[in-house]
Design a protein around this motif. Structure first.
Motif, PDB file in Angstrom:
ATOM      1  N   ALA A  56     -46.145  25.750  -8.233  1.00  0.00           N
ATOM      2  CA  ALA A  56     -47.735  25.553  -8.506  1.00  0.00           C
ATOM      3  C   ALA A  56     -48.344  26.524  -7.374  1.00  0.00           C
ATOM      4  CB  ALA A  56     -47.915  24.039  -8.398  1.00  0.00           C
ATOM      5  N   GLU A  57     -47.946  26.301  -6.286  1.00  0.00           N
ATOM      6  CA  GLU A  57     -48.605  27.321  -5.219  1.00  0.00           C
ATOM      7  C   GLU A  57     -48.556  28.723  -5.605  1.00  0.00           C
ATOM      8  OE1 GLU A  57     -47.110  25.989  -1.474  1.00  0.00           O
ATOM      9  OE2 GLU A  57     -48.046  24.170  -1.735  1.00  0.00           O
ATOM     10  N   MET A  58     -47.702  29.115  -5.993  1.00  0.00           N
ATOM     11  CA  MET A  58     -47.258  30.372  -6.304  1.00  0.00           C
ATOM     12  C   MET A  58     -48.090  30.837  -7.674  1.00  0.00           C
ATOM     13  SD  MET A  58     -43.164  30.843  -5.521  1.00  0.00           S
ATOM     14  CE  MET A  58     -43.343  32.647  -5.696  1.00  0.00           C
ATOM     15  N   ILE A  59     -48.064  30.121  -8.722  1.00  0.00           N
ATOM     16  CA  ILE A  59     -48.648  30.745  -9.787  1.00  0.00           C
ATOM     17  C   ILE A  59     -50.009  30.047 -10.153  1.00  0.00           C
ATOM     18  CG2 ILE A  59     -46.078  30.784 -10.764  1.00  0.00           C
ATOM     19  CD1 ILE A  59     -46.611  28.442 -12.761  1.00  0.00           C
ATOM     20  N   GLY A  60     -50.587  29.022  -9.491  1.00  0.00           N
ATOM     21  CA  GLY A  60     -52.005  28.497  -9.481  1.00  0.00           C
ATOM     22  C   GLY A  60     -52.108  27.693 -10.763  1.00  0.00           C
ATOM     23  N   GLU A  61     -50.925  26.845 -10.784  1.00  0.00           N
ATOM     24  CA  GLU A  61     -51.076  25.784 -11.871  1.00  0.00           C
ATOM     25  C   GLU A  61     -50.899  24.362 -11.160  1.00  0.00           C
ATOM     26  OE1 GLU A  61     -51.534  25.581 -15.027  1.00  0.00           O
ATOM     27  OE2 GLU A  61     -51.482  27.803 -15.522  1.00  0.00           O
ATOM     28  N   SER A  62     -51.086  23.228 -11.842  1.00  0.00           N
ATOM     29  CA  SER A  62     -50.863  21.935 -11.258  1.00  0.00           C
ATOM     30  C   SER A  62     -49.380  21.552 -10.984  1.00  0.00           C
ATOM     31  CB  SER A  62     -51.813  20.938 -11.977  1.00  0.00           C
ATOM     32  OG  SER A  62     -50.828  20.499 -13.149  1.00  0.00           O
ATOM     33  N   PRO A  63     -49.041  20.823  -9.832  1.00  0.00           N
ATOM     34  CA  PRO A  63     -47.528  20.487  -9.729  1.00  0.00           C
ATOM     35  C   PRO A  63     -46.913  19.594 -10.971  1.00  0.00           C
ATOM     36  CG  PRO A  63     -48.572  20.156  -7.836  1.00  0.00           C
ATOM     37  CD  PRO A  63     -49.722  20.752  -8.803  1.00  0.00           C
ATOM     38  N   THR A  64     -47.806  18.891 -11.803  1.00  0.00           N
ATOM     39  CA  THR A  64     -47.736  18.130 -12.874  1.00  0.00           C
ATOM     40  C   THR A  64     -47.273  18.854 -14.042  1.00  0.00           C
ATOM     41  OG1 THR A  64     -48.874  16.210 -12.183  1.00  0.00           O
ATOM     42  CG2 THR A  64     -48.297  16.341 -14.487  1.00  0.00           C
ATOM     43  N   ASN A  65     -48.192  19.938 -14.189  1.00  0.00           N
ATOM     44  CA  ASN A  65     -47.951  20.943 -15.416  1.00  0.00           C
ATOM     45  C   ASN A  65     -46.830  21.623 -15.277  1.00  0.00           C
ATOM     46  OD1 ASN A  65     -49.003  21.992 -17.768  1.00  0.00           O
ATOM     47  ND2 ASN A  65     -49.941  23.727 -16.722  1.00  0.00           N
ATOM     48  N   CYS A  66     -46.504  22.343 -13.841  1.00  0.00           N
ATOM     49  CA  CYS A  66     -45.243  22.971 -13.515  1.00  0.00           C
ATOM     50  C   CYS A  66     -43.808  22.186 -13.860  1.00  0.00           C
ATOM     51  CB  CYS A  66     -45.356  23.409 -12.209  1.00  0.00           C
ATOM     52  SG  CYS A  66     -46.545  24.807 -11.923  1.00  0.00           S
ATOM     53  N   ALA A  67     -44.099  20.804 -13.468  1.00  0.00           N
ATOM     54  CA  ALA A  67     -43.051  20.069 -13.754  1.00  0.00           C
ATOM     55  C   ALA A  67     -42.632  19.930 -15.264  1.00  0.00           C
ATOM     56  CB  ALA A  67     -43.022  18.674 -13.058  1.00  0.00           C
ATOM     57  N   PHE A  68     -43.700  19.619 -15.887  1.00  0.00           N
ATOM     58  CA  PHE A  68     -43.405  19.615 -17.497  1.00  0.00           C
ATOM     59  C   PHE A  68     -42.670  20.765 -17.718  1.00  0.00           C
ATOM     60  CE2 PHE A  68     -44.962  20.843 -21.515  1.00  0.00           C
ATOM     61  CZ  PHE A  68     -44.578  20.010 -22.299  1.00  0.00           C
ATOM     62  N   HIS A  69     -43.226  22.016 -17.331  1.00  0.00           N
ATOM     63  CA  HIS A  69     -42.758  23.282 -18.202  1.00  0.00           C
ATOM     64  C   HIS A  69     -41.250  23.723 -17.726  1.00  0.00           C
ATOM     65  CE1 HIS A  69     -46.099  24.502 -20.492  1.00  0.00           C
ATOM     66  NE2 HIS A  69     -47.136  23.875 -19.330  1.00  0.00           N
ATOM     67  N   LEU A  70     -41.059  23.289 -16.327  1.00  0.00           N
ATOM     68  CA  LEU A  70     -39.682  23.479 -15.787  1.00  0.00           C
ATOM     69  C   LEU A  70     -38.651  22.578 -16.599  1.00  0.00           C
ATOM     70  CD1 LEU A  70     -40.390  23.550 -12.024  1.00  0.00           C
ATOM     71  CD2 LEU A  70     -39.642  25.409 -13.310  1.00  0.00           C
ATOM     72  N   ARG A  71     -39.094  21.344 -16.787  1.00  0.00           N
ATOM     73  CA  ARG A  71     -38.130  20.534 -17.590  1.00  0.00           C
ATOM     74  C   ARG A  71     -38.077  20.962 -19.181  1.00  0.00           C
ATOM     75  NH1 ARG A  71     -41.478  16.458 -15.199  1.00  0.00           N
ATOM     76  NH2 ARG A  71     -42.621  16.215 -17.247  1.00  0.00           N
ATOM     77  N   THR A  72     -39.166  21.607 -19.788  1.00  0.00           N
ATOM     78  CA  THR A  72     -39.008  22.445 -21.089  1.00  0.00           C
ATOM     79  C   THR A  72     -37.859  23.546 -20.838  1.00  0.00           C
ATOM     80  OG1 THR A  72     -41.127  21.759 -21.762  1.00  0.00           O
ATOM     81  CG2 THR A  72     -40.110  23.363 -22.940  1.00  0.00           C
ATOM     82  N   LEU A  73     -38.080  24.555 -19.761  1.00  0.00           N
ATOM     83  CA  LEU A  73     -37.279  25.538 -19.612  1.00  0.00           C
ATOM     84  C   LEU A  73     -36.008  25.043 -19.270  1.00  0.00           C
ATOM     85  CD1 LEU A  73     -39.581  27.839 -17.137  1.00  0.00           C
ATOM     86  CD2 LEU A  73     -38.628  28.425 -19.396  1.00  0.00           C
ATOM     87  N   ALA A  74     -35.480  23.863 -18.629  1.00  0.00           N
ATOM     88  CA  ALA A  74     -34.234  23.341 -18.528  1.00  0.00           C
ATOM     89  C   ALA A  74     -33.721  22.932 -19.757  1.00  0.00           C
ATOM     90  CB  ALA A  74     -34.390  22.141 -17.575  1.00  0.00           C
ATOM     91  N   LYS A  75     -34.602  22.300 -20.778  1.00  0.00           N
ATOM     92  CA  LYS A  75     -33.970  21.906 -21.859  1.00  0.00           C
ATOM     93  C   LYS A  75     -33.425  23.129 -22.913  1.00  0.00           C
ATOM     94  CE  LYS A  75     -35.785  19.884 -26.338  1.00  0.00           C
ATOM     95  NZ  LYS A  75     -37.151  19.425 -27.164  1.00  0.00           N
ATOM     96  N   TYR A  76     -34.169  24.175 -22.732  1.00  0.00           N
ATOM     97  CA  TYR A  76     -33.482  25.312 -23.604  1.00  0.00           C
ATOM     98  C   TYR A  76     -32.936  26.179 -22.750  1.00  0.00           C
ATOM     99  CZ  TYR A  76     -36.754  24.098 -27.142  1.00  0.00           C
ATOM    100  OH  TYR A  76     -37.483  23.150 -28.299  1.00  0.00           O
ATOM    101  N   GLY A  77     -32.190  25.714 -21.381  1.00  0.00           N
ATOM    102  CA  GLY A  77     -31.395  26.478 -20.819  1.00  0.00           C
ATOM    103  C   GLY A  77     -31.580  27.691 -19.769  1.00  0.00           C
ATOM    104  N   PHE A  78     -32.983  27.785 -19.479  1.00  0.00           N
ATOM    105  CA  PHE A  78     -33.376  28.753 -18.826  1.00  0.00           C
ATOM    106  C   PHE A  78     -33.126  28.620 -17.096  1.00  0.00           C
ATOM    107  CE2 PHE A  78     -35.593  29.755 -22.842  1.00  0.00           C
ATOM    108  CZ  PHE A  78     -35.298  31.358 -22.727  1.00  0.00           C
ATOM    109  N   VAL A  79     -33.487  27.252 -16.754  1.00  0.00           N
ATOM    110  CA  VAL A  79     -33.496  26.898 -15.590  1.00  0.00           C
ATOM    111  C   VAL A  79     -32.543  25.510 -15.374  1.00  0.00           C
ATOM    112  CG1 VAL A  79     -35.564  27.698 -14.960  1.00  0.00           C
ATOM    113  CG2 VAL A  79     -35.328  25.397 -15.412  1.00  0.00           C
TER     114      VAL A  79
END
Length: 208
Positions: A56-79
Protein backbone atom coordinates in the motif's frame (compact mmCIF):
# COMPACT_ATOMS: atom_id res chain seq x y z
CA UNK A 1 -0.29 -10.11 -29.96
CA UNK A 2 2.17 -10.10 -27.09
CA UNK A 3 1.17 -7.54 -24.49
CA UNK A 4 3.82 -8.05 -21.86
CA UNK A 5 6.76 -10.36 -21.59
CA UNK A 6 9.36 -10.63 -18.84
CA UNK A 7 12.27 -13.04 -19.17
CA UNK A 8 14.34 -14.47 -16.32
CA UNK A 9 18.10 -14.76 -16.12
CA UNK A 10 18.99 -18.40 -17.02
CA UNK A 11 20.53 -20.32 -14.18
CA UNK A 12 19.75 -17.80 -11.47
CA UNK A 13 18.41 -19.90 -8.57
CA UNK A 14 15.85 -17.43 -7.23
CA UNK A 15 13.97 -17.26 -10.52
CA UNK A 16 14.66 -20.66 -12.02
CA UNK A 17 11.62 -22.18 -10.33
CA UNK A 18 9.29 -19.38 -11.45
CA UNK A 19 8.33 -19.58 -15.12
CA UNK A 20 7.03 -16.98 -17.52
CA UNK A 21 3.27 -17.51 -17.48
CA UNK A 22 1.29 -17.86 -20.69
CA UNK A 23 -2.22 -16.46 -20.20
CA UNK A 24 -4.74 -18.49 -22.18
CA UNK A 25 -7.90 -18.13 -20.10
CA UNK A 26 -10.14 -15.07 -20.71
CA UNK A 27 -11.32 -15.09 -17.07
CA UNK A 28 -7.72 -14.90 -15.84
CA UNK A 29 -6.95 -12.08 -18.29
CA UNK A 30 -9.95 -10.11 -17.06
CA UNK A 31 -8.91 -10.72 -13.43
CA UNK A 32 -5.45 -9.20 -13.90
CA UNK A 33 -6.72 -6.36 -16.10
CA UNK A 34 -7.16 -4.04 -13.15
CA UNK A 35 -4.93 -1.00 -12.36
CA UNK A 36 -4.40 -1.89 -8.71
CA UNK A 37 -3.61 -5.54 -9.42
CA UNK A 38 -1.11 -4.62 -12.11
CA UNK A 39 0.44 -2.09 -9.73
CA UNK A 40 0.77 -4.79 -7.05
CA UNK A 41 2.53 -7.15 -9.46
CA UNK A 42 4.89 -4.35 -10.44
CA UNK A 43 5.58 -3.58 -6.78
CA UNK A 44 6.38 -7.24 -6.12
CA UNK A 45 8.64 -7.17 -9.18
CA UNK A 46 10.68 -4.45 -7.47
CA UNK A 47 10.64 -5.88 -3.97
CA UNK A 48 9.33 -9.04 -2.39
CA UNK A 49 7.94 -10.40 -0.24
CA UNK A 50 5.50 -7.62 0.60
CA UNK A 51 2.61 -7.42 3.00
CA UNK A 52 -0.55 -5.57 2.04
CA UNK A 53 0.56 -2.67 4.22
CA UNK A 54 4.00 -2.49 2.60
CA UNK A 55 2.49 -2.73 -0.88
CA UNK A 56 0.00 0.00 0.00
CA UNK A 57 2.86 2.38 0.81
CA UNK A 58 4.46 1.66 -2.57
CA UNK A 59 1.40 2.07 -4.80
CA UNK A 60 -0.63 4.63 -2.85
CA UNK A 61 -3.63 2.46 -2.00
CA UNK A 62 -5.11 1.47 1.35
CA UNK A 63 -3.86 -1.73 3.05
CA UNK A 64 -7.41 -3.11 3.04
CA UNK A 65 -7.75 -2.56 -0.70
CA UNK A 66 -4.34 -4.11 -1.36
CA UNK A 67 -5.19 -7.14 0.78
CA UNK A 68 -8.36 -7.72 -1.23
CA UNK A 69 -6.57 -7.47 -4.57
CA UNK A 70 -3.67 -9.65 -3.42
CA UNK A 71 -6.17 -12.35 -2.47
CA UNK A 72 -7.76 -12.02 -5.91
CA UNK A 73 -4.37 -12.31 -7.59
CA UNK A 74 -3.72 -15.42 -5.50
CA UNK A 75 -7.08 -16.88 -6.55
CA UNK A 76 -6.02 -16.62 -10.20
CA UNK A 77 -2.52 -17.94 -9.61
CA UNK A 78 -0.42 -14.77 -9.89
CA UNK A 79 0.85 -14.54 -6.29
CA UNK A 80 1.20 -16.77 -3.27
CA UNK A 81 1.85 -16.37 0.43
CA UNK A 82 5.56 -16.25 1.25
CA UNK A 83 5.39 -18.07 4.56
CA UNK A 84 4.27 -16.61 7.86
CA UNK A 85 5.67 -13.31 9.03
CA UNK A 86 6.04 -12.22 12.65
CA UNK A 87 2.81 -11.28 14.38
CA UNK A 88 -0.05 -10.81 11.96
CA UNK A 89 2.17 -10.06 8.95
CA UNK A 90 1.07 -11.87 5.81
CA UNK A 91 3.75 -11.45 3.14
CA UNK A 92 3.18 -12.23 -0.54
CA UNK A 93 5.41 -13.13 -3.47
CA UNK A 94 4.94 -13.65 -7.18
CA UNK A 95 4.40 -17.16 -8.55
CA UNK A 96 5.77 -16.21 -11.97
CA UNK A 97 8.39 -13.78 -13.24
CA UNK A 98 5.87 -12.23 -15.62
CA UNK A 99 3.26 -13.13 -18.17
CA UNK A 100 2.68 -13.18 -21.89
CA UNK A 101 -0.69 -12.52 -23.49
CA UNK A 102 -1.47 -13.90 -26.93
CA UNK A 103 -4.88 -13.54 -28.50
CA UNK A 104 -5.92 -16.85 -30.06
CA UNK A 105 -6.98 -16.33 -33.64
CA UNK A 106 -10.65 -17.21 -34.07
CA UNK A 107 -11.46 -17.16 -30.34
CA UNK A 108 -13.67 -14.09 -29.92
CA UNK A 109 -13.84 -14.16 -26.10
CA UNK A 110 -10.07 -14.62 -25.83
CA UNK A 111 -9.49 -11.83 -28.31
CA UNK A 112 -11.67 -9.37 -26.39
CA UNK A 113 -10.04 -10.22 -23.05
CA UNK A 114 -6.53 -9.95 -24.50
CA UNK A 115 -7.36 -6.64 -26.17
CA UNK A 116 -8.75 -5.18 -22.94
CA UNK A 117 -5.66 -6.23 -20.98
CA UNK A 118 -3.32 -4.89 -23.65
CA UNK A 119 -5.21 -1.60 -23.70
CA UNK A 120 -4.78 -1.18 -19.94
CA UNK A 121 -1.10 -2.13 -20.07
CA UNK A 122 -0.28 0.31 -22.86
CA UNK A 123 -2.26 3.11 -21.19
CA UNK A 124 -0.46 2.46 -17.90
CA UNK A 125 2.99 2.46 -19.49
CA UNK A 126 2.36 5.57 -21.59
CA UNK A 127 0.88 7.43 -18.61
CA UNK A 128 4.12 6.78 -16.72
CA UNK A 129 6.14 8.09 -19.65
CA UNK A 130 4.10 11.31 -19.67
CA UNK A 131 4.55 11.68 -15.90
CA UNK A 132 8.31 11.24 -16.16
CA UNK A 133 8.56 13.67 -19.06
CA UNK A 134 6.76 16.31 -17.01
CA UNK A 135 9.10 15.82 -14.04
CA UNK A 136 12.50 15.13 -15.58
CA UNK A 137 13.62 18.77 -15.53
CA UNK A 138 13.83 18.35 -11.76
CA UNK A 139 16.01 15.22 -11.92
CA UNK A 140 19.66 15.20 -10.90
CA UNK A 141 21.88 15.87 -13.89
CA UNK A 142 23.17 12.29 -14.19
CA UNK A 143 19.64 10.84 -14.23
CA UNK A 144 18.30 13.55 -16.52
CA UNK A 145 20.91 12.57 -19.11
CA UNK A 146 19.79 8.94 -19.21
CA UNK A 147 16.06 9.72 -19.10
CA UNK A 148 15.41 9.72 -22.82
CA UNK A 149 13.42 8.29 -25.70
CA UNK A 150 14.56 6.55 -28.84
CA UNK A 151 12.49 6.15 -32.02
CA UNK A 152 13.55 3.84 -34.81
CA UNK A 153 12.03 2.59 -38.07
CA UNK A 154 13.21 -0.55 -39.86
CA UNK A 155 11.88 -2.38 -42.90
CA UNK A 156 11.55 -5.96 -41.68
CA UNK A 157 9.37 -9.00 -42.16
CA UNK A 158 7.19 -10.25 -39.28
CA UNK A 159 9.72 -13.02 -38.65
CA UNK A 160 12.60 -10.54 -38.55
CA UNK A 161 10.67 -8.25 -36.20
CA UNK A 162 10.03 -11.19 -33.88
CA UNK A 163 13.72 -12.11 -33.91
CA UNK A 164 14.72 -8.51 -33.26
CA UNK A 165 12.36 -8.33 -30.28
CA UNK A 166 13.88 -11.50 -28.87
CA UNK A 167 17.41 -10.12 -29.21
CA UNK A 168 16.47 -6.80 -27.64
CA UNK A 169 14.73 -8.62 -24.77
CA UNK A 170 17.97 -10.45 -24.01
CA UNK A 171 19.80 -7.12 -23.77
CA UNK A 172 17.10 -5.63 -21.53
CA UNK A 173 17.32 -8.66 -19.24
CA UNK A 174 21.03 -8.16 -18.61
CA UNK A 175 20.47 -6.93 -15.05
CA UNK A 176 17.32 -8.86 -14.18
CA UNK A 177 19.11 -10.78 -11.44
CA UNK A 178 19.31 -7.52 -9.48
CA UNK A 179 15.52 -7.47 -9.21
CA UNK A 180 15.65 -10.80 -7.42
CA UNK A 181 18.80 -10.19 -5.36
CA UNK A 182 19.07 -6.72 -3.76
CA UNK A 183 22.63 -7.54 -2.68
CA UNK A 184 23.66 -7.46 -6.36
CA UNK A 185 22.56 -3.86 -6.83
CA UNK A 186 25.54 -1.48 -6.94
CA UNK A 187 25.62 1.69 -4.87
CA UNK A 188 23.80 4.54 -6.60
CA UNK A 189 21.53 2.27 -8.65
CA UNK A 190 17.80 2.89 -9.00
CA UNK A 191 15.05 0.89 -10.74
CA UNK A 192 15.00 2.08 -14.36
CA UNK A 193 12.14 1.18 -16.68
CA UNK A 194 12.66 0.58 -20.39
CA UNK A 195 9.66 0.09 -22.68
CA UNK A 196 9.72 -1.57 -26.08
CA UNK A 197 6.82 -1.09 -28.49
CA UNK A 198 6.76 -2.75 -31.90
CA UNK A 199 4.09 -2.11 -34.54
CA UNK A 200 3.69 -1.56 -38.31
CA UNK A 201 4.06 2.17 -38.87
CA UNK A 202 1.33 2.17 -41.52
CA UNK A 203 -1.18 1.52 -38.71
CA UNK A 204 -0.67 5.09 -37.45
CA UNK A 205 -1.77 6.73 -40.69
CA UNK A 206 -5.26 8.29 -40.94
CA UNK A 207 -7.86 5.87 -42.19
CA UNK A 208 -9.28 6.61 -45.62
Amino acid sequence: MSSEEVRHVPGHPSVADRPLRQLTDPKTMRAVAHPTRLALLEALNQREPLTATEAAEMIGESPTNCAFHLRTLAKYGFVEEAGEGPGRRRPWRRKHIGFVVDDAEGDVEMGHAAEALAQLLWETWLARVNTVNARRSGFEETWRQVTSGIENVAYVTPEEAQQLNAELSEVLDRYRDRLEEPSRRPAGSLPVEMLLFTYPLDATRPEA
